[in-house]
Design an enzyme around this catalytic site. Sequence first.
Site, short mmCIF file in Angstrom:
data_model
loop_
_atom_site.label_atom_id
_atom_site.label_comp_id
_atom_site.label_asym_id
_atom_site.label_seq_id
_atom_site.Cartn_x
_atom_site.Cartn_y
_atom_site.Cartn_z
N GLU A 110 4.53 -3.51 12.37
CA GLU A 110 3.38 -2.47 12.28
C GLU A 110 2.41 -3.33 11.65
O GLU A 110 2.30 -3.46 10.44
CB GLU A 110 4.13 -1.28 11.38
CG GLU A 110 3.13 -0.01 11.78
CD GLU A 110 2.37 0.14 10.69
OE1 GLU A 110 0.99 -0.25 10.85
OE2 GLU A 110 2.53 0.75 9.61
N CYS A 132 -3.31 1.48 6.94
CA CYS A 132 -3.45 0.91 8.08
C CYS A 132 -4.03 1.82 9.20
O CYS A 132 -4.67 1.27 10.23
CB CYS A 132 -2.14 0.44 8.78
SG CYS A 132 -1.37 -0.82 7.43
N ASN A 149 0.55 -1.15 0.24
CA ASN A 149 -0.05 0.05 -0.02
C ASN A 149 1.00 1.41 0.01
O ASN A 149 0.37 2.27 -0.33
CB ASN A 149 -0.79 -0.05 1.20
CG ASN A 149 -0.43 0.08 2.47
OD1 ASN A 149 0.79 -0.32 2.66
ND2 ASN A 149 -1.16 0.21 3.45
N GLU A 201 7.76 3.69 14.61
CA GLU A 201 8.74 3.98 13.35
C GLU A 201 8.58 5.61 13.41
O GLU A 201 7.66 6.02 13.83
CB GLU A 201 8.33 3.34 12.17
CG GLU A 201 8.57 1.80 12.02
CD GLU A 201 8.18 1.10 10.99
OE1 GLU A 201 7.22 1.38 10.10
OE2 GLU A 201 8.81 0.14 10.54
C1 SIN Z 1 0.25 2.38 6.60
O1 SIN Z 1 -1.01 2.40 6.23
O2 SIN Z 1 0.76 1.47 7.09
C2 SIN Z 1 0.99 3.74 6.75
C3 SIN Z 1 0.27 4.95 6.45
C4 SIN Z 1 1.09 5.99 6.96
O3 SIN Z 1 2.22 5.94 7.11
O4 SIN Z 1 0.47 7.08 6.73
#
Ligand code: SIN
Length: 495
Positions: free
Chosen positions: A265, A299, A166, A473
Amino acid sequence: MVIHPSLLSRLKDQTLVVEAAKVGTEWQSWAQDGSRFDVTNPATGEVLASLPALGPIEARRAVEAAKRAQKAWAKRTGKDRASVLKRWHQLWLENLDDLAVILTSEQGKPLTEARGEVLYGASYLEWFAEEAKRIYGDIIPAHAENLRILVMKQPVGVVGAITPWNFPNAMIARKVAPALAVGCAMVAKPAAETPLSMLALAMLADRAGIPDGLFSVITARSGSEFGKEMTSNPDVAKITFTGSTEVGRILMRQGAEQIKKLGLELGGNAPFIVFDDADIDAAIDGAMAAKFRNAGQTCVCANRIYVQSAVYDAFLEKLSARVSTLKVGNGIDQGITIGPLINAASIDKVQDHIADALAHGARIVTGGDTSPLGPLFLNPTVVADVTSAMKVAREETFGPLAPVFRFETVDEVIAMANDTEFGLSGYFYARDMARIIKVAEALEVGIVGVNTGLISTEVAPFGGVKQSGLGREGSQYGVEDYLEIKYVCLGGQEA
Ligand code: SIN
């Protein structure tokens, strides 16, 4: 083995698309058994490129090279490592247009979002290049007169990384930048759907002078063999993974034998709460960003939208009006705001969530149908009168579906928001300060957006609680995952 002209013709530097993996010190275009896999454009179905389907043998070779390279890299000064990373950062920016085209072509997100992601990825490189000079230890007042106590921080060593489709640019950036900054090496496996972005970055790493062997990119059809090799290879000190909670559990199980360090994550099920004192227009802006960025495939995506009774109808009306303005199409085309989903399974899941909600009494306010543009396109959808009994309340949808729940009281919505095994992010809109503090403290998540739907930045810690992951992170906390603490007790000192 031909890179599709629809991709090549859009690039200023065509050498950034490679049909080879970076294995230790070499670019390797063939797997030992000759097997390959295709990378396709989800918007058009075109095969963009074909890559070697590598396995544990190549992963092991990459780890051996990484081990050698890491020793020398860790000895260099922080300032020296920073200057190499800054060159990489510079090349990343100089190639922004091409990196964005590669990203949109293999992942599907609109080109403006892809450019945003490349800049977001670059920001991690810049941030951690700066941090390379600030890996401070401590001197602790000793417990005896003839002792001195030093605490030093040392790189963990070789890190195995597995990244998702993604965010093919930013997720590797968030891992490789801190790892290299503190003196580690990395062997990474991109998602099979989107390996071209990481390979282009590895090409730029070579040009920036990142030492050979320090950053390998192993292309593979699935992550399972790579994961097994990383969890069982004693030369891999740590594994960092972004992806599903299910795979996170597998890596934990496999890593248990060697007590492998893990940074995870994982999935989310973010609540997005709109209280009756909220600025509704601002909440709509936030919901659009938190729900529909990357067609809902993040996510930190707003998975459950809770709206307090007094503002429920007004919010729904405004939300559906805004959602109807979204433009679905091939992300490479001007003005597109929602690209395709990544694969047929993603489409099926969103449709299943819509069907389940309707079967249990919800209603469609906007969308709900597939798009005539192609098999991976879905019209963005708003579903109202959703309840906790429906699948959308429990599972991460990962698509352009906004389910709206009604609630009455603060305590009720806090309980509903926390009623999940996930705990990555949460959002809410309110003005009353006491309410803001209460809800921010009560949400069981690692990241809270208050009156904002965008929380991602390199300067803040990103990560979840509960079954959404381990570690953080980004920010100054992001280096800790790649460091060991060593306590040195110096005896025989003068009192
Ligand atoms: C993710 O969807 O894992 C990361 C989203 C983000 O860093 O904004």
